[in-house]
Design a protein around this motif. Structure first.
Motif, PDB file in Angstrom:
ATOM      1  N   ASP A  18       0.654  -1.762  -0.171  1.00 36.53           N
ATOM      2  CA  ASP A  18       0.005  -0.145   0.176  1.00 36.53           C
ATOM      3  C   ASP A  18       0.807   1.315   0.123  1.00 36.53           C
ATOM      4  N   ILE A  19       1.943   1.336  -0.275  1.00 32.39           N
ATOM      5  CA  ILE A  19       2.844   2.198  -0.407  1.00 32.39           C
ATOM      6  C   ILE A  19       3.457   2.350  -1.896  1.00 32.39           C
ATOM      7  N   HIS A  20       3.196   3.409  -2.213  1.00 31.75           N
ATOM      8  CA  HIS A  20       4.160   3.800  -3.907  1.00 31.75           C
ATOM      9  C   HIS A  20       5.518   4.596  -3.667  1.00 31.75           C
ATOM     10  N   CYS A  21       6.454   4.029  -4.419  1.00 32.21           N
ATOM     11  CA  CYS A  21       7.493   4.932  -4.358  1.00 32.21           C
ATOM     12  C   CYS A  21       7.893   6.182  -5.441  1.00 32.21           C
ATOM     13  N   LEU A  22       8.050   7.264  -5.533  1.00 31.57           N
ATOM     14  CA  LEU A  22       8.265   8.306  -6.267  1.00 31.57           C
ATOM     15  C   LEU A  22       9.575   8.630  -6.254  1.00 31.57           C
ATOM     16  N   VAL A  62       3.328   7.264   0.621  1.00 28.86           N
ATOM     17  CA  VAL A  62       4.199   7.740  -0.524  1.00 28.86           C
ATOM     18  C   VAL A  62       5.686   7.718   0.141  1.00 28.86           C
ATOM     19  N   LEU A  63       6.753   6.771  -0.879  1.00 26.48           N
ATOM     20  CA  LEU A  63       7.624   7.634  -0.832  1.00 26.48           C
ATOM     21  C   LEU A  63       8.464   8.310  -1.541  1.00 26.48           C
ATOM     22  N   VAL A  64       8.948   8.789  -1.684  1.00 30.03           N
ATOM     23  CA  VAL A  64       9.910   9.743  -2.161  1.00 30.03           C
ATOM     24  C   VAL A  64      10.706   9.451  -2.379  1.00 30.03           C
ATOM     25  N   LEU A  65      11.635   9.138  -2.988  1.00 22.75           N
ATOM     26  CA  LEU A  65      13.512   8.659  -3.362  1.00 22.75           C
ATOM     27  C   LEU A  65      13.848  10.584  -3.835  1.00 22.75           C
ATOM     28  N   LEU A  66      14.811  10.273  -3.664  1.00 20.79           N
ATOM     29  CA  LEU A  66      15.200  12.436  -4.678  1.00 20.79           C
ATOM     30  C   LEU A  66      16.684  12.263  -4.512  1.00 20.79           C
ATOM     31  N   ASN A  67      17.415  11.977  -5.752  1.00 27.67           N
ATOM     32  CA  ASN A  67      18.503  12.268  -6.254  1.00 27.67           C
ATOM     33  C   ASN A  67      18.752  13.036  -7.221  1.00 27.67           C
ATOM     34  N   THR A  68      18.825  14.552  -6.787  1.00 29.58           N
ATOM     35  CA  THR A  68      18.400  15.087  -8.280  1.00 29.58           C
ATOM     36  C   THR A  68      19.635  16.752  -7.573  1.00 29.58           C
ATOM     37  N   VAL A  69      20.041  17.401  -9.270  1.00 32.77           N
ATOM     38  CA  VAL A  69      21.022  18.546  -8.784  1.00 32.77           C
ATOM     39  C   VAL A  69      20.117  20.064  -8.894  1.00 32.77           C
ATOM     40  N   GLY A  70      18.941  19.434  -8.709  1.00 35.86           N
ATOM     41  CA  GLY A  70      17.213  20.557  -8.863  1.00 35.86           C
ATOM     42  C   GLY A  70      17.372  21.385 -10.139  1.00 35.86           C
ATOM     43  N   GLY A  71      16.650  22.332 -11.057  1.00 34.12           N
ATOM     44  CA  GLY A  71      16.129  22.694 -11.877  1.00 34.12           C
ATOM     45  C   GLY A  71      15.444  23.575 -12.084  1.00 34.12           C
TER      46      GLY A  71
END
Length: 215
Positions: A18-22, A62-71
């Motif tokens: 029941d957890i969505h990974c974004l 909701v689990l949010v995985l972040l690996n971003t330089v921005g934008g």
């Protein structure tokens, strides 16, 4: 194979979770289309996903995985505002990096984690392209900067004065102003809630889901 070519992701195995990974990776793409060699997350793809998650009866968190330089600033703020307004529990996990406009996205969730080796760059908003040299341009830039600062302060434990000090610090970045926070440094200053990985993030999300179910 078609989905791999189109979106860069494989079809997930059937799951009863029941957890969505974004995932938010690379550069957050906004109103301008970036070159094809850039790894991007398109905000027009994420916004409908978030609306669908809000309405999906089987998704509890909701689990949010972040690996971003921005934008793109407005695109990043749009994603952050959507995450902050979800009625379902959200937890973010910064892996590798959550730089620039990735900071509001990370703190916009109900609870945030960062791994020991991940980093976050805090710096002022920059303009690219043609700039009209009139006072109104700089007033608009200042208002945009205030929008980002107020959002981060509202959804984290860092104070506005401290955030501005980190944002405009000189001497740390070679050709820029700002600050790089690594792992525990981001937690110590109140930007991120806790140091941890996937295990800790999922455990916290389960806890938030349970609390919401009891209320």
């Amino acid at each position: 194979m078609a989905q791999l070519l189109e979106t860069g992701t494989t079809v997930p195995l059937p799951s009863t979770s029941d957890i969505h990974c974004l995932t938010i990776v690379g550069q957050i793409e906004g109103h301008l289309v970036l070159p094809p060699q850039n790894k991007t997350t398109k905000y027009e793809h994420l916004l409908p996903q978030l609306v669908a998650l809000e309405q999906h009866p089987e998704v509890k968190g909701v689990l949010v995985l972040l690996n971003t330089v921005g934008g793109d600033v407005e695109a990043g703020l749009a994603i952050a505002e959507m995450l902050a307004s979800l009625s379902k529990p959200t937890v973010s996990l910064v892996l590798g990096g959550g730089h620039s406009i990735g900071v509001p996205v990370a703190v916009g969730c109900n609870y945030s984690f960062i791994t020991e080796t991940a980093s976050m760059t805090i710096h002022p908003i920059r303009l690219t392209g043609q700039v009209i040299g009139v006072p109104q341009t700089w007033e608009y830039l200042e208002k945009m900067q205030d929008r980002v600062i107020k959002f981060v302060v509202r959804y984290s434990q860092i104070g506005e004065e401290r955030l501005r000090e980190l944002m405009f610090r000189s001497g740390e970045l070679a050709r820029d102003v700002g600050t790089v926070l690594v792992g525990r440094e981001a937690v110590k200053c109140g930007l991120i809630n806790e140091v941890g990985g996937v295990r800790e993030a999922l455990s916290k999300l389960r806890q938030l889901i349970s609390c919401q179910a009891r209320s």
